[in-house]
Scaffold this motif. Sequence first.
Motif, PDB file in Angstrom:
ATOM      1  N   ALA A  86     -21.991  36.220 -15.226  1.00 16.76           N
ATOM      2  CA  ALA A  86     -20.757  35.519 -15.587  1.00 16.76           C
ATOM      3  C   ALA A  86     -19.691  36.493 -16.064  1.00 16.76           C
ATOM      4  O   ALA A  86     -18.526  36.392 -15.672  1.00 16.76           O
ATOM      5  N   ARG A  87     -20.081  37.441 -16.884  1.00 19.97           N
ATOM      6  CA  ARG A  87     -19.110  38.426 -17.386  1.00 19.97           C
ATOM      7  C   ARG A  87     -18.531  39.249 -16.247  1.00 19.97           C
ATOM      8  O   ARG A  87     -17.328  39.500 -16.198  1.00 19.97           O
ATOM      9  N   LYS A  88     -19.374  39.690 -15.331  1.00 19.03           N
ATOM     10  CA  LYS A  88     -18.899  40.494 -14.213  1.00 19.03           C
ATOM     11  C   LYS A  88     -18.067  39.666 -13.237  1.00 19.03           C
ATOM     12  O   LYS A  88     -17.073  40.140 -12.710  1.00 19.03           O
ATOM     13  N   ALA A  89     -18.466  38.416 -13.012  1.00 17.45           N
ATOM     14  CA  ALA A  89     -17.742  37.565 -12.078  1.00 17.45           C
ATOM     15  C   ALA A  89     -16.337  37.241 -12.558  1.00 17.45           C
ATOM     16  O   ALA A  89     -15.411  37.095 -11.760  1.00 17.45           O
ATOM     17  N   MET A  90     -16.173  37.129 -13.871  1.00 11.62           N
ATOM     18  CA  MET A  90     -14.847  36.805 -14.426  1.00 11.62           C
ATOM     19  C   MET A  90     -14.150  38.023 -14.998  1.00 11.62           C
ATOM     20  O   MET A  90     -13.104  37.897 -15.619  1.00 11.62           O
TER      21      MET A  90
END
Length: 164
Positions: A157-161
Amino acid sequence: YRLENKAVRGAGRFETQGIGLNRPLRESMNAAWQYFQNNAKRVMPGVLLADRDYLLYYDSVQGKGPSLEVSVAEWVGLCSALLDKPVVESLVIVGEIRLSGSMGEVHNLESIVRVAKNAGARRLLLPAECMKDLMCVPGELLSAVQPIFYMNPVDAARKAMDIY
Protein backbone atom coordinates in the motif's frame (compact mmCIF):
# COMPACT_ATOMS: atom_id res chain seq x y z
CA TYR A 1 -8.92 -6.61 -13.92
CA ARG A 2 -9.98 -3.17 -12.87
CA LEU A 3 -10.98 -2.41 -9.31
CA GLU A 4 -12.66 0.89 -8.54
CA ASN A 5 -13.00 1.81 -4.88
CA LYS A 6 -14.82 4.65 -3.24
CA ALA A 7 -15.31 5.68 0.38
CA VAL A 8 -18.54 7.52 1.22
CA ARG A 9 -20.21 8.57 4.47
CA GLY A 10 -21.65 5.58 6.18
CA ALA A 11 -21.38 3.05 8.96
CA GLY A 12 -18.32 0.97 8.06
CA ARG A 13 -19.88 -1.43 5.54
CA PHE A 14 -18.23 -3.00 2.51
CA GLU A 15 -20.32 -3.36 -0.65
CA THR A 16 -19.31 -4.95 -3.94
CA GLN A 17 -20.52 -4.93 -7.54
CA GLY A 18 -19.34 -7.11 -10.40
CA ILE A 19 -18.41 -10.13 -8.27
CA GLY A 20 -21.71 -11.95 -8.58
CA LEU A 21 -22.01 -15.34 -6.91
CA ASN A 22 -18.38 -16.35 -7.38
CA ARG A 23 -17.60 -17.69 -3.91
CA PRO A 24 -13.76 -17.84 -4.16
CA LEU A 25 -13.60 -14.27 -5.49
CA ARG A 26 -16.02 -13.05 -2.82
CA GLU A 27 -13.86 -14.72 -0.13
CA SER A 28 -10.76 -13.10 -1.62
CA MET A 29 -12.38 -9.65 -1.45
CA ASN A 30 -13.59 -10.36 2.08
CA ALA A 31 -10.02 -11.28 3.05
CA ALA A 32 -8.87 -7.89 1.72
CA TRP A 33 -11.68 -6.20 3.69
CA GLN A 34 -10.76 -8.00 6.92
CA TYR A 35 -7.09 -7.15 6.41
CA PHE A 36 -8.11 -3.52 5.85
CA GLN A 37 -10.14 -3.43 9.07
CA ASN A 38 -7.26 -4.94 11.05
CA ASN A 39 -4.30 -3.13 9.46
CA ALA A 40 -5.35 0.18 7.87
CA LYS A 41 -4.01 2.11 10.86
CA ARG A 42 -0.54 0.72 10.11
CA VAL A 43 -0.62 2.68 6.84
CA MET A 44 -2.63 5.65 8.10
CA PRO A 45 -2.28 6.13 11.87
CA GLY A 46 -5.24 7.76 13.59
CA VAL A 47 -7.68 7.27 10.74
CA LEU A 48 -11.33 6.44 11.48
CA LEU A 49 -12.69 3.53 9.45
CA ALA A 50 -16.21 3.18 10.81
CA ASP A 51 -17.61 6.52 9.62
CA ARG A 52 -17.49 5.50 5.94
CA ASP A 53 -18.88 2.83 3.68
CA TYR A 54 -16.51 1.30 1.17
CA LEU A 55 -17.71 0.52 -2.33
CA LEU A 56 -15.96 -1.78 -4.80
CA TYR A 57 -16.69 -2.17 -8.48
CA TYR A 58 -14.87 -5.23 -9.89
CA ASP A 59 -14.50 -5.56 -13.66
CA SER A 60 -12.85 -8.41 -15.54
CA VAL A 61 -11.85 -6.16 -18.45
CA GLN A 62 -10.52 -8.95 -20.65
CA GLY A 63 -13.27 -11.40 -19.72
CA LYS A 64 -10.82 -14.07 -18.52
CA GLY A 65 -12.87 -14.90 -15.46
CA PRO A 66 -12.09 -14.03 -11.85
CA SER A 67 -8.69 -14.11 -10.22
CA LEU A 68 -7.92 -14.54 -6.54
CA GLU A 69 -4.61 -12.73 -6.97
CA VAL A 70 -6.29 -9.32 -6.77
CA SER A 71 -6.94 -9.13 -3.02
CA VAL A 72 -3.73 -7.15 -2.40
CA ALA A 73 -4.92 -4.75 -5.11
CA GLU A 74 -8.27 -4.46 -3.30
CA TRP A 75 -6.50 -3.82 0.02
CA VAL A 76 -4.54 -1.02 -1.70
CA GLY A 77 -7.76 0.25 -3.27
CA LEU A 78 -9.47 0.44 0.11
CA CYS A 79 -6.51 2.38 1.54
CA SER A 80 -6.53 4.66 -1.50
CA ALA A 81 -10.27 5.34 -1.13
CA LEU A 82 -9.92 6.06 2.59
CA LEU A 83 -7.05 8.49 2.05
CA ASP A 84 -8.54 9.88 -1.18
CA LYS A 85 -5.07 9.37 -2.68
CA PRO A 86 -4.59 7.70 -6.06
CA VAL A 87 -2.19 4.84 -6.69
CA VAL A 88 0.89 5.44 -8.81
CA GLU A 89 0.04 5.74 -12.49
CA SER A 90 0.38 2.70 -14.81
CA LEU A 91 0.76 0.27 -11.91
CA VAL A 92 -0.41 -3.34 -11.78
CA ILE A 93 -0.71 -4.89 -8.30
CA VAL A 94 -0.46 -8.64 -7.89
CA GLY A 95 -0.95 -10.75 -4.78
CA GLU A 96 -3.41 -12.69 -2.68
CA ILE A 97 -4.34 -12.11 0.94
CA ARG A 98 -5.94 -15.16 2.49
CA LEU A 99 -8.67 -15.04 5.13
CA SER A 100 -6.03 -15.98 7.69
CA GLY A 101 -4.13 -12.80 6.78
CA SER A 102 -1.26 -14.75 5.20
CA MET A 103 -0.11 -14.24 1.63
CA GLY A 104 -0.92 -16.66 -1.17
CA GLU A 105 1.48 -17.79 -3.87
CA VAL A 106 1.51 -16.00 -7.25
CA HIS A 107 0.93 -18.31 -10.21
CA ASN A 108 1.68 -17.84 -13.94
CA LEU A 109 4.01 -14.89 -13.45
CA GLU A 110 5.08 -14.76 -17.10
CA SER A 111 1.45 -14.51 -18.18
CA ILE A 112 0.81 -11.76 -15.61
CA VAL A 113 3.80 -9.75 -16.84
CA ARG A 114 2.69 -10.22 -20.48
CA VAL A 115 -0.86 -9.04 -19.76
CA ALA A 116 0.47 -6.07 -17.77
CA LYS A 117 2.75 -5.09 -20.67
CA ASN A 118 -0.05 -5.45 -23.22
CA ALA A 119 -2.33 -3.32 -21.05
CA GLY A 120 0.25 -0.50 -21.05
CA ALA A 121 1.48 -0.88 -17.49
CA ARG A 122 4.94 0.44 -16.73
CA ARG A 123 5.26 -0.96 -13.19
CA LEU A 124 4.33 -4.25 -11.58
CA LEU A 125 4.02 -4.49 -7.79
CA LEU A 126 4.83 -8.06 -6.73
CA PRO A 127 5.45 -9.99 -3.51
CA ALA A 128 9.19 -10.29 -2.80
CA GLU A 129 8.84 -14.08 -3.06
CA CYS A 130 8.41 -13.62 -6.84
CA MET A 131 12.03 -12.49 -7.34
CA LYS A 132 13.24 -16.00 -8.07
CA ASP A 133 10.35 -16.63 -10.50
CA LEU A 134 11.29 -13.59 -12.59
CA MET A 135 14.35 -15.49 -13.82
CA CYS A 136 11.97 -17.50 -16.03
CA VAL A 137 10.30 -14.42 -17.55
CA PRO A 138 11.69 -13.33 -20.95
CA GLY A 139 13.84 -10.21 -20.92
CA GLU A 140 11.64 -8.50 -23.54
CA LEU A 141 8.78 -8.45 -21.03
CA LEU A 142 10.88 -7.33 -18.09
CA SER A 143 12.39 -4.49 -20.10
CA ALA A 144 8.89 -3.11 -20.68
CA VAL A 145 7.49 -3.49 -17.15
CA GLN A 146 9.52 -2.56 -14.07
CA PRO A 147 8.99 -4.97 -11.16
CA ILE A 148 8.68 -3.41 -7.70
CA PHE A 149 8.70 -5.78 -4.74
CA TYR A 150 6.83 -5.59 -1.45
CA MET A 151 7.33 -7.56 1.75
CA ASN A 152 3.72 -7.50 3.00
CA PRO A 153 0.41 -5.81 2.11
CA VAL A 154 1.19 -2.74 4.25
CA ASP A 155 4.43 -2.26 2.31
CA ALA A 156 2.48 -2.75 -0.94
CA ALA A 157 0.00 0.00 0.00
CA ARG A 158 2.78 2.44 0.86
CA LYS A 159 4.61 1.76 -2.39
CA ALA A 160 1.44 1.83 -4.49
CA MET A 161 0.47 5.26 -3.17
CA ASP A 162 4.05 6.52 -2.90
CA ILE A 163 3.86 6.93 0.90
CA TYR A 164 7.13 6.38 2.73
